[in-house]
Design an enzyme around this catalytic site. Structure first.
Site, PDB file in Angstrom:
ATOM      1  N   ASP A  49      -0.472   4.353   0.710  1.00 39.43           N
ATOM      2  CA  ASP A  49      -0.987   5.396   1.609  1.00 39.43           C
ATOM      3  C   ASP A  49      -0.277   5.313   2.958  1.00 39.43           C
ATOM      4  O   ASP A  49       0.314   4.290   3.304  1.00 39.43           O
ATOM      5  CB  ASP A  49      -2.513   5.297   1.768  1.00 39.43           C
ATOM      6  CG  ASP A  49      -2.967   4.008   2.420  1.00 39.43           C
ATOM      7  OD1 ASP A  49      -2.406   2.938   2.085  1.00 39.43           O
ATOM      8  OD2 ASP A  49      -3.872   4.055   3.278  1.00 39.43           O
ATOM      9  N   ASP A  67       6.319   1.662   6.521  1.00 37.12           N
ATOM     10  CA  ASP A  67       4.925   1.217   6.348  1.00 37.12           C
ATOM     11  C   ASP A  67       4.273   2.049   5.243  1.00 37.12           C
ATOM     12  O   ASP A  67       3.679   3.072   5.510  1.00 37.12           O
ATOM     13  CB  ASP A  67       4.193   1.382   7.683  1.00 37.12           C
ATOM     14  CG  ASP A  67       2.763   0.872   7.658  1.00 37.12           C
ATOM     15  OD1 ASP A  67       2.363   0.245   6.668  1.00 37.12           O
ATOM     16  OD2 ASP A  67       2.041   1.120   8.647  1.00 37.12           O
ATOM     17  N   HIS A 121       3.722   4.422  12.103  1.00 33.96           N
ATOM     18  CA  HIS A 121       2.556   5.186  12.599  1.00 33.96           C
ATOM     19  C   HIS A 121       2.943   6.223  13.659  1.00 33.96           C
ATOM     20  O   HIS A 121       2.085   6.950  14.137  1.00 33.96           O
ATOM     21  CB  HIS A 121       1.466   4.273  13.195  1.00 33.96           C
ATOM     22  CG  HIS A 121       0.738   3.463  12.161  1.00 33.96           C
ATOM     23  ND1 HIS A 121      -0.593   3.170  12.241  1.00 33.96           N
ATOM     24  CD2 HIS A 121       1.158   2.884  11.021  1.00 33.96           C
ATOM     25  CE1 HIS A 121      -0.957   2.441  11.206  1.00 33.96           C
ATOM     26  NE2 HIS A 121       0.106   2.255  10.446  1.00 33.96           N
ATOM     27  N   GLU A 160      -5.161   1.401   2.521  1.00 35.88           N
ATOM     28  CA  GLU A 160      -4.998   0.379   3.559  1.00 35.88           C
ATOM     29  C   GLU A 160      -5.203   0.964   4.946  1.00 35.88           C
ATOM     30  O   GLU A 160      -5.850   0.368   5.803  1.00 35.88           O
ATOM     31  CB  GLU A 160      -3.611  -0.265   3.448  1.00 35.88           C
ATOM     32  CG  GLU A 160      -3.487  -1.579   4.213  1.00 35.88           C
ATOM     33  CD  GLU A 160      -3.022  -1.431   5.665  1.00 35.88           C
ATOM     34  OE1 GLU A 160      -3.108  -2.409   6.405  1.00 35.88           O
ATOM     35  OE2 GLU A 160      -2.593  -0.323   6.067  1.00 35.88           O
ATOM     36  N   GLU A 161      -4.671   2.161   5.156  1.00 36.52           N
ATOM     37  CA  GLU A 161      -4.772   2.779   6.490  1.00 36.52           C
ATOM     38  C   GLU A 161      -6.197   3.269   6.767  1.00 36.52           C
ATOM     39  O   GLU A 161      -6.490   3.748   7.849  1.00 36.52           O
ATOM     40  CB  GLU A 161      -3.776   3.944   6.627  1.00 36.52           C
ATOM     41  CG  GLU A 161      -2.324   3.583   6.341  1.00 36.52           C
ATOM     42  CD  GLU A 161      -1.684   2.647   7.373  1.00 36.52           C
ATOM     43  OE1 GLU A 161      -2.407   2.144   8.251  1.00 36.52           O
ATOM     44  OE2 GLU A 161      -0.467   2.413   7.268  1.00 36.52           O
ATOM     45  N   HIS A 197       0.837  -1.212   0.000  1.00 35.21           N
ATOM     46  CA  HIS A 197       0.000   0.000   0.000  1.00 35.21           C
ATOM     47  C   HIS A 197       0.863   1.250   0.000  1.00 35.21           C
ATOM     48  O   HIS A 197       1.910   1.300   0.651  1.00 35.21           O
ATOM     49  CB  HIS A 197      -1.005   0.009   1.155  1.00 35.21           C
ATOM     50  CG  HIS A 197      -0.405   0.099   2.527  1.00 35.21           C
ATOM     51  ND1 HIS A 197      -0.209   1.288   3.173  1.00 35.21           N
ATOM     52  CD2 HIS A 197       0.026  -0.864   3.389  1.00 35.21           C
ATOM     53  CE1 HIS A 197       0.308   1.066   4.367  1.00 35.21           C
ATOM     54  NE2 HIS A 197       0.471  -0.238   4.524  1.00 35.21           N
TER      55      HIS A 197
HETATM   56  N1  BES Z   1       1.262  -2.532   8.824  1.00 32.67           N
HETATM   57  C1  BES Z   1       0.137  -2.331   9.657  1.00 32.67           C
HETATM   58  C2  BES Z   1      -0.372  -3.623  10.228  1.00 32.67           C
HETATM   59  C3  BES Z   1       0.526  -4.173  11.289  1.00 32.67           C
HETATM   60  C4  BES Z   1       0.759  -3.428  12.430  1.00 32.67           C
HETATM   61  C5  BES Z   1       1.058  -5.406  11.132  1.00 32.67           C
HETATM   62  C6  BES Z   1       1.577  -3.960  13.394  1.00 32.67           C
HETATM   63  C7  BES Z   1       1.865  -5.910  12.117  1.00 32.67           C
HETATM   64  C8  BES Z   1       2.133  -5.178  13.228  1.00 32.67           C
HETATM   65  C9  BES Z   1      -0.988  -1.711   8.888  1.00 32.67           C
HETATM   66  O1  BES Z   1      -0.539  -0.634   8.131  1.00 32.67           O
HETATM   67  C10 BES Z   1      -2.036  -1.182   9.836  1.00 32.67           C
HETATM   68  O2  BES Z   1      -1.790  -0.297  10.607  1.00 32.67           O
HETATM   69  N2  BES Z   1      -3.226  -1.754   9.811  1.00 32.67           N
HETATM   70  C11 BES Z   1      -4.339  -1.315  10.565  1.00 32.67           C
HETATM   71  C12 BES Z   1      -5.550  -1.922   9.906  1.00 32.67           C
HETATM   72  C13 BES Z   1      -6.822  -1.130  10.056  1.00 32.67           C
HETATM   73  C14 BES Z   1      -6.754   0.261   9.491  1.00 32.67           C
HETATM   74  C15 BES Z   1      -7.978  -1.907   9.409  1.00 32.67           C
HETATM   75  C16 BES Z   1      -4.267  -1.804  12.003  1.00 32.67           C
HETATM   76  O3  BES Z   1      -3.688  -2.842  12.317  1.00 32.67           O
HETATM   77  O4  BES Z   1      -4.796  -1.091  12.860  1.00 32.67           O
END
Ligand code: BES
Length: 843
Positions: A486, A517, A813, A550-551, A484
């Site tokens: 974004d 990320d 993040h 995705e975010e 992704h």
């Molecule tokens: N890369 C992350 C997901 C992630 C976070 C994987 C920590 C492993 C460890 C992804 O970008 C993310 O933040 N996903 C969100 C999903 C939500 C917006 C549906 C999340 O996990 O909160």
């Protein structure tokens, strides 16, 4: 002189239902194609004795051409600011002028229904070489386009027809007897150049060769209204693909429609884009895929031609936008009231006005790389303005070599500059679209085929591309790389030690928002595939699929993949890299993620925000009801109180316990119970509580709302937990016996994912990680969620494989997000060693 645009025709409108839960892209944009805030400064103003209707420029020769209401073309030298020549051109008025890209030809069209073609000498002399006319009465000619590669001139006219003719072909050459001024005009009042046959000889002087448009080259009713404006686009400009068309003509009409035509030997209508008002003028920024449409009644619509979506609409009270120019995020609008500058960044709307009367022409030109604006109007004047004060962003752009595979970090620097915050489309929609277009160009340059942007309604597009196996076997293995582009926004730049949207290299790390990320890892993957492909060593087909939401819970992604299911073929493995190691030293392979349900809970009173002293005590308060309700979600020991919430959760096995112990023996600061709580047990978080009103401590807020999320694990059923959450909250709310109202909204959801660590791909990957890092990798799960993984597995009936690139300290993040350069290059190498070795799915 200008006919009123046709309002009797139906005006079609475009709905703008932007997704809920995010800001709508509206008329205020605070971060677009950035530029400064100053006003244009006048360089020179020329006065004339009649209205200037149109302008064109030859920057190479420093020439400005002006078409006048009284049939002349005036030529100005932009170095000496002198009017150096003037020519009798189209009789009546000259309504449109165009200089060819190579600046050797000038085209003029007018109320005499003729298109005249002139050779331009570097000293500004014009020599009439061709005159194009039509056997039918087309009326005034409002718009002209030219295709250099096809040597074809196209023009749009008052009778709604679109005509085209190739010049230099013997077969179209005629004598003067059928010229429009020799015919009785039944309908249009096009003024004749002369009326008698005796004048023919004089008339023909300077007209050059006469070319008659063959009747099959006239498309009647190309619009249901006058054809006011035209632009040429090519595939290189980034317009959406259609068959093998490489050149496109865009026309705008009084019917409110923008038509996109594909050019080959003829012209074919490919798409129609509907606006709610007549389309009177076009403008575009060089190198951008946006088409700005000046409409009747002060509107400007912006279309992204890479996805054919209307992405913005600006409104003003200025009246019909008869001419339009754009530079960066500044619009220059020509209306009956003159010309105004309108900046879409921040609150500045129209802060600069010139011309007394109607401004028929506005044009941005680059003279020796400096930007200038030309404006002209019914006040008989034409003016040249310096707009370099607006030119900051462009000057800062450095071209990068997009074909070489040695340029990954330079490209990453470019990629992080796009502020692709999907959660704030009103602010960053342009950045996201430009980033998607940049990725598209990059993929094309690296050698991918079928590169396109898949439009997502009301959201950022999905980038799709395929690197085809160099030595295709009968049925090569087909891998889908998911990533992704974004990112999460930066709340305050103060908490960063570097500029968040500028790549900064320090002590072996790269710092910038999105670098880990997911922009860094997705580039590592793209360059792994491209290196193999360019060395002719790629043995698998690799589909690259990059989303821009995705975010924001992968808004629209599933629908787009399903709609385009046939594009993908049979996928054997889905690959991604969007998580992190457990610490900063031991490489990992990820085999599990939790799912998530994100929701908002709102309690609302029928009464407005009130003073707590005046009204406190007379009714139930939304904030108190909300806090009461939220308190029911967890038991006193912190466990989630939803009925049967934990029942389906798998019991831990001896083998699993051993795997946790293996991890904690290698990374001593970790504890097994904490890892299990994060990875294999569900959880509930209340992220925030907010209230309406001024937020001071004398107000009873009308509404109180909370956002919460539940992380779910394998064997918990997403749909069941979703309905259980809603019904539990409704039930408990009913027991409060309050007059306030409850609304629960699910914002996004993702299923948990658990892979088979012993599948063929994971076995190969484990070996290759160990070989590359010289350390045995840890098999880990994660508590975070990626909505698309399970969806892609289910859609393609295959398994996903997840290789974390970043370290635990990457701060995704958070502030100072970073990635270690070594990790990017190692991921690239691991993938290069892995992609060619994967078996077909059912081996
Ligand atoms: N890369 C992350 C997901 C992630 C976070 C994987 C920590 C492993 C460890 C992804 O970008 C993310 O933040 N996903 C969100 C999903 C939500 C917006 C549906 C999340 O996990 O909160």
């Amino acid at each position: 002189m200008f006919p009123p645009h046709d309002r009797s025709l139906p005006l079609l409108s475009q709905s703008n239902n932007w997704r809920s839960g995010s800001q709508t892209p509206d008329s205020v944009s605070v971060y677009e194609e950035s530029s400064g805030t100053g006003d244009p400064s006048l360089v020179h103003k020329w006065s004339n004795d009649s209205s200037i209707v149109c302008v064109a420029c030859s920057p190479k020769n420093h020439l400005l051409f002006c078409g006048t209401q009284d049939s002349r073309i005036l030529v100005y030298d932009l170095r000496t600011f002198q009017r150096i020549r003037e020519y009798e051109a189209n009789s009546g008025s000259v309504l449109c002028l165009l200089v060819s890209d190579c600046e050797t030809r000038l085209f003029s069209g007018g109320t005499d229904s003729l298109v005249r073609i002139w050779d331009i000498s570097p000293r500004g002399e014009l020599k009439g070489t061709y005159t194009v006319y039509s056997l039918i009465d087309v009326g005034d000619i409002f718009s002209i386009a030219w295709s250099e590669s096809r040597k074809t001139v196209m023009f749009g006219a008052q009778n709604a027809s679109l005509s085209y003719v190739q010049i230099g072909l013997e077969s179209h050459v005629r004598g003067p007897h059928q010229m429009p001024f020799r015919r009785y005009d039944k309908f249009f009042d096009s003024a004749g150049r002369s009326t008698s046959a005796e004048d023919d000889a004089t008339n023909q002087q300077g007209l050059g060769t006469l070319i008659e448009v063959p009747s099959q080259n006239i498309i009647p009713y190309a619009h249901n209204g006058y054809i006011y404006c035209m632009e040429m686009f090519t595939l290189q400009d980034g317009i959406a693909e259609h068959g093998d068309y490489t050149e496109f003509l865009i026309t705008g009409g009084g019917d409110g429609v923008v038509n996109i035509w594909g050019l080959k030997s003829g012209i074919e209508l490919l798409w129609s884009l509907e606006n709610h008002e007549s389309v009177l003028s076009f403008a575009r920024n060089k190198g951008s895929t946006y088409l700005y449409c000046g409409l009747a009644h002060g509107h400007v619509n912006v279309w992204d031609l890479s996805t054919l979506q209307q992405i913005k609409s600006y409104e003003s009270e200025e009246g019909d936008i008869v001419s339009l120019a754009v530079y960066g995020d500044c619009l220059f609008k020509g209306t009956n009231a003159g010309v105004t500058k309108w900046k879409s960044r921040g609150e500045i709307r129209s802060n600069w006005i010139d011309h007394n009367g109607c401004c028929h022409a506005v044009k941005v030109v680059k003279l020796k790389n400096d930007p200038y604006l030309i404006t002209a109007g019914t006040d008989h004047s034409v003016a040249l303005w310096d707009i370099s004060v607006l030119d900051k962003a462009e000057a800062e752009q450095h071209p990068v070599d997009l074909t070489s595979t040695d340029r990954m970090l330079e490209v990453l620097a470019k990629l992080v500059e796009y502020r692709t915050v999907s959660k704030l489309p009103a602010l960053y929609i342009d950045q996201s679209r430009r980033c998607a277009n940049f990725l598209r160009t990059l993929l094309r340059n690296l050698g991918a085929s079928h590169v396109s942007l898949l439009p997502v309604p009301n959201a950022n597009p999905v980038v799709y591309a395929v690197f085809k196996a160099n030595r295709p076997t009968k049925k090569p293995v087909r891998i889908l790389w998911y990533g992704h582009y974004d990112v999460i926004d930066v709340s305050s730049t103060d908490s960063w030690s570097t500029e968040p949207f500028h790549l900064t290299a320090q002590n072996g790390y790269l710092y910038a928002r999105g670098v880990s990320d997911n922009k860094g890892p997705l580039l590592a993957a793209m360059y792994a595939v491209a290196e193999l492909y360019q060395k002719k060593e790629l043995e698998a087909d690799v589909v690259i699929l990059l989303e821009g939401e995705e975010e924001s819970g992968s808004f629209g992604f599933q629908a787009v993949v399903q709609e385009n299911r046939s594009l993908f073929g049979e996928i054997d493995w889905v690959f991604l890299s969007n998580s992190y190691w457990l610490d900063d030293t031991v490489p990992c392979l990820n085999y599990g993620l939790r799912g998530v349900i994100s929701a908002t809970v709102e309690v609302r009173s029928d009464k407005p925000d009130r003073h707590s002293g005046v009204d406190g005590g007379i009714s139930r308060e939304p904030t108190i009801d909300l806090i009461n309700l939220l308190s029911k979600l967890n038991a006193d020991d912190g466990k989630v109180n939803l009925p049967d919430f934990y029942t389906p959760v798998r019991k831990v096995t001896q083998h699993e316990l051993e795997s946790y112990e293996k991890i904690t023996s290698k990374i001593s600061k970790l504890r097994s119970d904490e890892l299990m709580a994060k990875w294999r047990l569900p959880s509930l978080t209340i992220h925030n509580v907010s209230v309406s009103g001024p937020n001071n401590s004398t107000v009873i807020p009308q509404t109180a709302s909370a956002s919460l999320s539940i992380r779910i694990v394998p064997d918990q059923d997403l749909q069941q937990i979703k309905s259980s959450l809603i019904s539990y909250l409704e039930e408990k709310f009913a027991l409060l016996h309050t007059e306030n109202h409850l609304t629960v909204r699910v914002i996004h959801e993702a299923e948990p994912w658990l892979a088979d660590v012993n599948n063929a791909a994971n076995k190969i990957l484990l070996k290759n990680i160990e070989q590359e890092w010289g350390v045995e990798p840890l098999l880990i799960r994660e508590g975070g969620s990626i909505p698309s993984i399970r969806f892609l597995e289910k859609t393609f009936g295959c398994e996903a494989v997840h290789l974390p690139t970043g370290q635990a300290s990457d701060n995704a993040h958070l502030n100072n997000e970073r990635i270690r350069i070594t990790n990017l290059f190692k991921t690239k190498e691991i993938l290069k060693n892995t992609l060619n070795k994967l078996p077909k799915r059912h081996n």
